[in-house]
Design a protein around this motif. Structure first.
Motif, short mmCIF file in Angstrom:
data_model
loop_
_atom_site.label_atom_id
_atom_site.label_comp_id
_atom_site.label_asym_id
_atom_site.label_seq_id
_atom_site.Cartn_x
_atom_site.Cartn_y
_atom_site.Cartn_z
N ALA A 198 0.84 -1.21 0.00
CA ALA A 198 0.00 0.00 0.00
C ALA A 198 0.87 1.26 0.00
CB ALA A 198 -0.95 -0.01 1.21
N ILE A 199 1.97 1.23 0.73
CA ILE A 199 2.91 2.38 0.71
C ILE A 199 3.45 2.54 -0.71
CG2 ILE A 199 5.18 3.18 1.48
CD1 ILE A 199 4.51 1.85 4.22
N VAL A 259 0.83 4.15 -2.85
CA VAL A 259 0.71 5.59 -2.57
C VAL A 259 1.82 6.35 -3.30
CG1 VAL A 259 0.94 7.35 -0.77
CG2 VAL A 259 -0.50 5.34 -0.37
N VAL A 260 3.04 5.86 -3.19
CA VAL A 260 4.17 6.52 -3.86
C VAL A 260 4.00 6.47 -5.38
CG1 VAL A 260 6.68 6.40 -4.25
CG2 VAL A 260 5.74 6.11 -1.94
N ALA A 314 1.22 8.87 -6.41
CA ALA A 314 1.68 10.25 -6.21
C ALA A 314 2.56 10.65 -7.40
CB ALA A 314 2.44 10.40 -4.90
N PHE A 359 -4.71 7.57 -6.29
CA PHE A 359 -3.85 8.02 -5.20
C PHE A 359 -4.64 8.09 -3.89
CE2 PHE A 359 -2.44 11.68 -2.60
CZ PHE A 359 -1.24 11.16 -2.16
N VAL A 360 -5.81 8.73 -3.93
CA VAL A 360 -6.64 8.85 -2.74
C VAL A 360 -7.08 7.46 -2.25
CG1 VAL A 360 -8.86 9.72 -1.87
CG2 VAL A 360 -7.40 11.18 -3.27
N ALA A 362 -5.45 4.64 -2.70
CA ALA A 362 -4.28 3.98 -2.11
C ALA A 362 -4.02 4.51 -0.70
CB ALA A 362 -3.06 4.18 -3.00
N VAL A 363 -4.16 5.82 -0.52
CA VAL A 363 -3.97 6.41 0.82
C VAL A 363 -5.02 5.85 1.79
CG1 VAL A 363 -4.12 8.55 2.16
CG2 VAL A 363 -2.84 8.52 0.01
N THR A 365 -6.58 3.02 1.60
CA THR A 365 -6.25 1.62 1.87
C THR A 365 -5.13 1.53 2.90
OG1 THR A 365 -6.91 1.00 -0.37
CG2 THR A 365 -5.49 -0.55 0.82
N LEU A 366 -4.09 2.33 2.73
CA LEU A 366 -2.98 2.33 3.68
C LEU A 366 -3.46 2.69 5.09
CD1 LEU A 366 0.00 2.12 4.43
CD2 LEU A 366 0.28 4.47 3.61
#
Length: 115
Positions: free
Chosen positions: A72-73, A76-77, A80, A101-102, A104-105, A107-108
């Motif tokens: 998940a990190i 996000v990267v 982004a 992106f949103v 993934a964030v 989810t993280l």
């Protein structure tokens, strides 16, 4: 594991799988999208592999939470970077990358809260 964490992980995995496969197959639509943001075909293939690896990580993360969090990190990267690439190319169709992106964030965050 929390139901929301499982659901978000699987949904993000499916989205990344679809995108990764399209990049690896070099579909016309994906190739054009990548061309607009100055990504070459070999670079597109690498991005596709990264998305497939994140997909695997998110699924394995259902049993090994640390791997899911790492995936998940990475997502996000990755997204982004996709948003930045679209903005730098002055490309108007940044919404898909921004939504992912949103997603993934989210989810993280849920994965971290489910620990």
């Amino acid at each position: 594991m929390h139901i929301a964490a499982v659901a978000l992980s699987l949904l993000l995995a499916v989205a990344m799988l679809g995108s990764g496969v399209m990049k690896l197959l070099g579909t016309a639509q994906m190739t054009e999208n990548m061309r607009v943001v100055n990504v070459s075909v070999p670079q597109m293939r690498v991005l596709g592999v990264l998305e497939l690896l994140a997909t695997i990580g998110l699924v394995v993360g259902l049993w090994v939470p640390a791997i899911g969090i790492a995936a998940a990190i990475g997502a996000v990267v990755y997204f982004a970077g996709a948003v930045v690439a679209h903005v730098r190319a002055h490309e108007k169709n940044v919404q898909p990358a921004a939504v992912l992106f949103v997603f993934a964030v989210a989810t993280l965050v849920v994965l971290l809260l489910a620990l």
